[in-house]
Design a protein around this motif. Structure first.
Motif, PDB file in Angstrom:
ATOM      1  N   THR A 161      -3.756  -7.255  -3.723  1.00 53.88           N
ATOM      2  CA  THR A 161      -3.869  -5.720  -3.076  1.00 53.88           C
ATOM      3  C   THR A 161      -2.475  -4.924  -3.692  1.00 53.88           C
ATOM      4  OG1 THR A 161      -4.862  -6.272  -0.892  1.00 53.88           O
ATOM      5  CG2 THR A 161      -3.726  -4.081  -1.194  1.00 53.88           C
ATOM      6  N   ALA A 162      -1.504  -5.397  -3.773  1.00 53.30           N
ATOM      7  CA  ALA A 162      -0.358  -4.792  -4.334  1.00 53.30           C
ATOM      8  C   ALA A 162      -0.257  -4.402  -5.746  1.00 53.30           C
ATOM      9  CB  ALA A 162       0.941  -5.431  -4.069  1.00 53.30           C
ATOM     10  N   VAL A 218       0.765  -1.376   0.075  1.00 53.18           N
ATOM     11  CA  VAL A 218       0.034  -0.085  -0.153  1.00 53.18           C
ATOM     12  C   VAL A 218       0.698   1.307  -0.116  1.00 53.18           C
ATOM     13  CG1 VAL A 218      -1.893  -1.178   1.209  1.00 53.18           C
ATOM     14  CG2 VAL A 218       0.120   0.016   2.583  1.00 53.18           C
ATOM     15  N   ASN A 219       1.994   1.305   0.195  1.00 47.45           N
ATOM     16  CA  ASN A 219       3.119   2.378   0.385  1.00 47.45           C
ATOM     17  C   ASN A 219       3.160   2.924  -1.014  1.00 47.45           C
ATOM     18  OD1 ASN A 219       5.526   4.253   0.646  1.00 47.45           O
ATOM     19  ND2 ASN A 219       5.474   3.343   2.779  1.00 47.45           N
ATOM     20  N   PRO A 220       2.791   4.370  -1.191  1.00 49.13           N
ATOM     21  CA  PRO A 220       2.915   4.659  -2.517  1.00 49.13           C
ATOM     22  C   PRO A 220       4.496   5.047  -2.870  1.00 49.13           C
ATOM     23  CG  PRO A 220       2.346   6.605  -0.842  1.00 49.13           C
ATOM     24  CD  PRO A 220       2.171   5.094  -0.191  1.00 49.13           C
ATOM     25  N   GLU A 247      -3.332  -4.415  -7.442  1.00 47.42           N
ATOM     26  CA  GLU A 247      -4.506  -3.414  -7.332  1.00 47.42           C
ATOM     27  C   GLU A 247      -3.784  -1.907  -7.235  1.00 47.42           C
ATOM     28  OE1 GLU A 247      -7.278  -4.556  -4.520  1.00 47.42           O
ATOM     29  OE2 GLU A 247      -7.903  -6.293  -5.762  1.00 47.42           O
ATOM     30  N   ASN A 248      -2.903  -1.926  -6.542  1.00 44.92           N
ATOM     31  CA  ASN A 248      -2.295  -0.460  -6.305  1.00 44.92           C
ATOM     32  C   ASN A 248      -0.935  -0.129  -7.251  1.00 44.92           C
ATOM     33  OD1 ASN A 248      -3.909   0.278  -4.030  1.00 44.92           O
ATOM     34  ND2 ASN A 248      -2.524  -0.832  -2.511  1.00 44.92           N
ATOM     35  N   LYS A 265       1.654  -1.835  -8.081  1.00 43.79           N
ATOM     36  CA  LYS A 265       2.949  -2.292  -7.891  1.00 43.79           C
ATOM     37  C   LYS A 265       3.171  -3.511  -8.831  1.00 43.79           C
ATOM     38  CE  LYS A 265       2.255   0.337  -4.048  1.00 43.79           C
ATOM     39  NZ  LYS A 265       2.707   1.558  -4.144  1.00 43.79           N
TER      40      LYS A 265
END
Length: 296
Positions: free
Chosen positions: A232-233, A201-203, A235-236, A238
């Motif tokens: 999740t990664a 989740v870290n931008p 989806e973000n 990454k």
């Protein structure tokens, strides 16, 4: 090329797929034809396109050496060139493995624009007397590699979920290198589930290296837990790179190799994977299995 049985697989690399000798016998999958080449994939939103398999160089890596480097420069270069000819244009290394000078030698005669170089830097907590200059380290890496940029640079082996608060010195240095065009993408390799959750989740993170296989061996959680975090990664945006696909050599029977590659590529929520291979036959075997899975 002729099919390869289990005995020949062992003979061509005294150390197994992830660095451990195979003690079982049996036949390899008869469907392997050994003529496929590795395809390329987009690595999330990093802006990079990489080969689906990276040549890992850190099997049993310690004290600036690894099984790959301990095999000697000539053998290393021969394996790297064979991997390149089969479509592996992605090389995974670290100073802790002592592999950057080896990669530097291997790519001297290869077109740099066709290659993705990933390296990893060991880090210390902010305020530690062991904190090093990021720019000095990167300059040393560039010299060892004989290049003027590194495609991907990771903070090596994050083992705590608060790494983004305790490694700001290195994060700022990596960001400066990225801003200057010396590094194209930054991120972390994770050896802890909380560290992985933070990376997802870290931008600041462009890409992640995570331990995943269907057996849960040397992983940071169950296969379901890890693949959900990696979802999740992705989806973000990454880029997600799998490591420990064969559980560091604990799962390398024919069926286990097949199961591992199929799981990671179809269920693991990764873009690509790094494999520590020790012979041309092992490279061929991994490529054939992966490409057969990808092509359905």
């Amino acid at each position: 090329m002729k099919q390869m049985n289990r005995r020949n697989f062992i003979k061509t690399g005294a150390i197994g797929l992830a660095g451990i000798s195979v003690l079982h016998s049996g036949m390899a999958n008869p469907m392997l034809s050994f003529d496929a080449t590795v395809d390329k994939v987009k690595l999330g939103n990093s802006g990079l396109t990489v080969s689906r398999i990276a040549m890992g160089t850190g099997t049993h890596g310690y004290n600036k050496s690894s099984d790959q480097t301990r095999s000697g420069m000539d053998n290393f270069v021969r394996l790297a060139h064979h991997a390149y000819e089969r479509g592996i244009r992605f090389f995974d290394m670290a100073e802790g493995y002592g592999s950057m000078p080896f990669i530097g030698e291997a790519i001297k005669t290869l077109p740099r624009e066709n290659i993705t170089l990933l390296s990893k830097m060991w880090t210390q907590e902010d305020g530690s007397e062991k904190v090093e200059s990021v720019s000095d380290n990167i300059n040393r890496y560039l010299k060892d590699l004989g290049t003027d940029y590194i495609d991907i640079l990771f903070m090596h082996c994050m083992t705590n979920g608060n790494w983004s608060k305790t490694r700001t010195h290195y994060m700022d240095g990596f960001s400066k290198a990225k801003q200057d065009g010396i590094v194209k993408a930054v991120g972390v390799s994770c050896h802890n589930i909380d560290a992985l959750r933070e990376a997802a989740v870290n931008p600041w993170v462009d890409a992640i290296m995570a331990r995943i296989n269907p057996f849960g061996t040397l992983m940071d959680g169950t296969p379901d837990e890890i693949k959900n975090i990696l979802a999740t990664a992705k989806e973000n945006g990454k880029g997600v790179i799998a490591m420990k696909v064969f559980g560091e050599g604990k799962h390398i029977t024919d069926d286990e190799r097949e199961r591992s590659i199929r799981f990671v590529l179809t269920e693991g929520n990764v873009h690509c994977m790094t494999l520590g291979l020790m012979s041309t036959a092992q490279i061929d075997d991994a490529i054939e299995r992966a490409m057969r899975v990808v092509k359905g």
